[in-house]
Design a protein around this motif. Sequence first.
Motif, PDB file in Angstrom:
ATOM      1  N   PRO A 497       1.332  -9.146   3.934  1.00 56.76           N
ATOM      2  CA  PRO A 497       0.138  -8.487   3.385  1.00 56.76           C
ATOM      3  C   PRO A 497      -0.325  -7.294   4.209  1.00 56.76           C
ATOM      4  O   PRO A 497      -0.692  -6.261   3.645  1.00 56.76           O
ATOM      5  CB  PRO A 497      -0.912  -9.607   3.376  1.00 56.76           C
ATOM      6  N   LEU A 501      -0.651  -3.458   2.846  1.00 54.43           N
ATOM      7  CA  LEU A 501      -1.882  -2.667   2.894  1.00 54.43           C
ATOM      8  C   LEU A 501      -1.656  -1.340   3.604  1.00 54.43           C
ATOM      9  O   LEU A 501      -2.199  -0.310   3.200  1.00 54.43           O
ATOM     10  CB  LEU A 501      -2.989  -3.467   3.579  1.00 54.43           C
ATOM     11  N   GLY A 520      -1.283  -2.579  -3.329  1.00 53.42           N
ATOM     12  CA  GLY A 520      -2.513  -3.359  -3.232  1.00 53.42           C
ATOM     13  C   GLY A 520      -2.455  -4.636  -4.047  1.00 53.42           C
ATOM     14  O   GLY A 520      -2.907  -5.699  -3.602  1.00 53.42           O
ATOM     15  N   ALA A 523      -0.207  -7.062  -2.216  1.00 48.43           N
ATOM     16  CA  ALA A 523      -0.890  -7.603  -1.031  1.00 48.43           C
ATOM     17  C   ALA A 523      -1.890  -8.679  -1.439  1.00 48.43           C
ATOM     18  O   ALA A 523      -1.984  -9.737  -0.795  1.00 48.43           O
ATOM     19  CB  ALA A 523      -1.589  -6.479  -0.275  1.00 48.43           C
ATOM     20  N   LEU A 524      -2.627  -8.435  -2.512  1.00 53.14           N
ATOM     21  CA  LEU A 524      -3.600  -9.416  -2.980  1.00 53.14           C
ATOM     22  C   LEU A 524      -2.906 -10.706  -3.397  1.00 53.14           C
ATOM     23  O   LEU A 524      -3.357 -11.815  -3.054  1.00 53.14           O
ATOM     24  CB  LEU A 524      -4.401  -8.834  -4.145  1.00 53.14           C
ATOM     25  N   VAL A 527      -1.784 -12.622  -0.272  1.00 52.19           N
ATOM     26  CA  VAL A 527      -2.892 -13.262   0.442  1.00 52.19           C
ATOM     27  C   VAL A 527      -3.356 -14.498  -0.308  1.00 52.19           C
ATOM     28  O   VAL A 527      -3.634 -15.550   0.300  1.00 52.19           O
ATOM     29  CB  VAL A 527      -4.050 -12.263   0.635  1.00 52.19           C
ATOM     30  N   LEU A 535      -7.812 -11.615   5.172  1.00 54.26           N
ATOM     31  CA  LEU A 535      -7.397 -10.370   4.527  1.00 54.26           C
ATOM     32  C   LEU A 535      -7.810 -10.280   3.063  1.00 54.26           C
ATOM     33  O   LEU A 535      -7.609  -9.236   2.433  1.00 54.26           O
ATOM     34  CB  LEU A 535      -5.879 -10.210   4.625  1.00 54.26           C
ATOM     35  N   ARG A 538     -10.332  -7.430   2.255  1.00 55.31           N
ATOM     36  CA  ARG A 538      -9.710  -6.131   2.499  1.00 55.31           C
ATOM     37  C   ARG A 538      -8.679  -5.805   1.429  1.00 55.31           C
ATOM     38  O   ARG A 538      -8.572  -4.657   0.976  1.00 55.31           O
ATOM     39  CB  ARG A 538      -9.065  -6.131   3.884  1.00 55.31           C
ATOM     40  N   ALA A 539      -7.892  -6.806   0.998  1.00 58.04           N
ATOM     41  CA  ALA A 539      -6.912  -6.563  -0.054  1.00 58.04           C
ATOM     42  C   ALA A 539      -7.597  -6.163  -1.355  1.00 58.04           C
ATOM     43  O   ALA A 539      -7.144  -5.247  -2.065  1.00 58.04           O
ATOM     44  CB  ALA A 539      -6.051  -7.815  -0.258  1.00 58.04           C
ATOM     45  N   HIS A 542      -8.816  -2.496  -0.984  1.00 58.27           N
ATOM     46  CA  HIS A 542      -7.738  -1.516  -1.138  1.00 58.27           C
ATOM     47  C   HIS A 542      -7.342  -1.361  -2.600  1.00 58.27           C
ATOM     48  O   HIS A 542      -7.142  -0.239  -3.081  1.00 58.27           O
ATOM     49  CB  HIS A 542      -6.524  -1.950  -0.316  1.00 58.27           C
TER      50      HIS A 542
END
Length: 869
Positions: A497, A501, A520, A523-524, A527, A535, A538-539, A542
């Motif tokens: 992740p 990002l 993004g 990454a989501l 996570v 995270l 933050r994910a 983004h």
Amino acid sequence: MTPSTTVPGTLRPPELHGRREEIAAVDALVGRLRTGRGGVLVLTAPPGLGRTALVEHARDTCAPGIPSVQLTVPTALPRQGPLLVCVDDAHTWPSAARSALLADLRLLPAERPVAVLLTLAEHRAGSGELSGLATLHLGPLDDSAAAALLDRLTCGSADPVVAAWLIREAAGNPRLLRALVAALTPGQLAGRTPLPDPLPGGEDLLDDYAARIAVLPADARALLLLAAAAGEHEPDGAGADLALLVRAGAAPSGLAPAEAAGVVVGAGGRVHFTHPLLRRAVLRRAPLARRRAAHARLAAVCRDPLSCLVQLACAAGDHDAPLAGALAAAATEPRPHAERSAALARAAALTADTTLRTDRLAAAAEASRLAGDPVRARALLARTAGAPAHGGVHRVRGLLSLADGPAADAREELLTAALLLPPEPARHALIGAAEAAWAMGDAAAYREAMARVPACADDPPLEAYRAGMCAVLAGRTAEGHAQLRRCLEDLPATSDPAGLLRAGAAALVVGEVETACGAGARALAAVRAYGPEVLLPRALEHLAYGELRAGRHTRARAHALEGLRAAHRIGQPNVAVSLHAVLALAASVEGDADACAAHAAAAAAGAGPHGLTQAATLAVWAVARADLAAGRPGDAAARLAPLVAPGPRRGHFAVRMLAVPCFVEAAVQAGRTAEARSATAEFARWADVTVDGLAPAQLARCRALLAPPQQTAAAYESALALHDRSPGEFERARTQLLFGQWLRRRRRTREARDPLRDALVGFERCGARAWADRSRGELRAAGEAVAGEPGPGPLAVLTPQQQRIARHVAEGATNREVAVRLSVSHRTVDHHLRNVFAALGVRSRVELSRLLAGDGGLPDRDEEIAAHL
């Protein structure tokens, strides 16, 4: 004993925090006495939640002449009034006496001026004991109320880390919070001395909870002790495995009486305490030898190695280096971060060597941070007070500040950590310091931190990212973009992740917005599937920002709202600030001016104290764009000018150019042409080196706004042709609106209708209501009726241009503001407004506003706001 009677005095009890609903109910009960009526209110709650404090409040609020009586023994209710009768802790009365009292209360006539306030410990739902009586259950204090109480108890002197841990440990119980504070020294409260573990205090309260267990049969008590001990190796809220308890010697028959007493609930083969303080009371009030024996028995039958080690640690009496080493060695992936943190904290407690103990506490704090538990992470770091400087401690403290603290503080902590850490963790500390500098908008500090990162030969994408960002911010744009694209080459194979990002950030820098959105989203997903929990906000941030750049404002808002909830839950207010800025930008497109202002204000409130320049810049841009949508270009230009122009107040270096097209539009309409030309020239240089698909079309639009009349139409057509080759429905519609406005102002109304009609359709597709309304107004002024709009009502006698001027004036705009909005001269507005007054038979702006409001020609603000909620 006889009842004691008191008359209210002048002393008031301490303020009751977090009890607004309960105070209102008590005040209403007392208030009925003043009108010659009575009533009954029953307050129930576990020990320590403030039942007696509310009784004292009730007695204090009685008006002069209304006495109160405290019933402390079973006796008949007084017959005369007005009188407040207080029965505190009725659960201590004999069962028969309490039942008789409750029966009398059900028969108490409301017209008798006797009010009864009765309190008792939490009763079991469905028991029927309180049926027919007004009952209010007191819950635990929320964190804000507990923080207010703690601030009062300590006169504001508690260290923030200590305060957060005390609030966590008190579990919303005000009596326990008072006891915890009273048991600490001034140095411990101020954070100068490490807190003891476990925290002392509250023994008498735990005795009250333990009293519910003391009356149970022996096999139930034995099972509860094992269940409480098993909770030491289980995640919070998971309960205890009943099969494990049985293997450790618990009798299954002990569960039924414990459930009947409301102490535990058995479900799915697990045993859950009904209140966390019940489990704590069982452990803390059990004799030490019995407690250690329970842990040893569990350790002997645990099949999970780490759980066995945790139980052995609980049974240990002193430092144990071999056991501590085994715990630390077992606290590794793929164990959840929360479990690893708990095991490392146990290992630290068993470690005598100061340096090794600090190592393990720092590792435990980092695991808690990754688990999304910053309160526990900070509390673990606080136990290192007095130890020599430690790179791991500085690193975790810096990363925590990056999520919840001034960005400058986070940067300094992480730079310090890098000096103390070995090369690999030092590299990640420096990257964190660069992230802090980015949030601050300090390009030089960002380059400095990234330049200190050792070459990452073992991680080519990270090395490409480091080299590329340094080159871009040093002005070597082509070289930097080439490096960042190399970072994107490995994107399909990346599942980390943090790496995704970084790749998304690189894609935005080179202008590949769709690539950034894809990174993004991946990454989501990573996570959510595998963590780390820290995270998640933050994910979502983004991804929301990428979707905003791509023009998908509705999806951006949905992800930003989810991210905002996650940021508040996990304790990341700095991320929440950035998400508020994203939501303000989305609202500025959708036309919700109230939401835009609220989110922008929230972003500014958090960005200022923590030095978050990027979020602050985005928030200002959002408000300026809302000003433009509302026809206030002067306000928009004034907001954006400091951000896009050179100077000390300039905006964030990564956002400045994105806001320039908005500024140029506002500045041209506000008559600040020279500033618009200067900003366009800089934007042109930026557009030459970015692959942002919107930049060429936006640059062409800026040039069209500044072009001489004989070249303007061709410039707008060129801009629209460029829009055809790039995404972004909203930006294309803005160009069409500006083109249509220019044509109409040149009296080419027939030609103006096509771009204005296209702009209206585009804005409606985007959900940009305020911008769509502007397009409708322009279409009306161009002589075209807009489908679905209400008729002109009393304005039917006016020309389309007069109708438009009348509506703007009725909404409160000055003649000069109307002139700017309609792209006409001030004299033209004056002339038309005189004719409007004459045609409608009104003599003032106020009368005009009333005329249109009464006809429905003006929006009802209350209804409009309610529609947005």
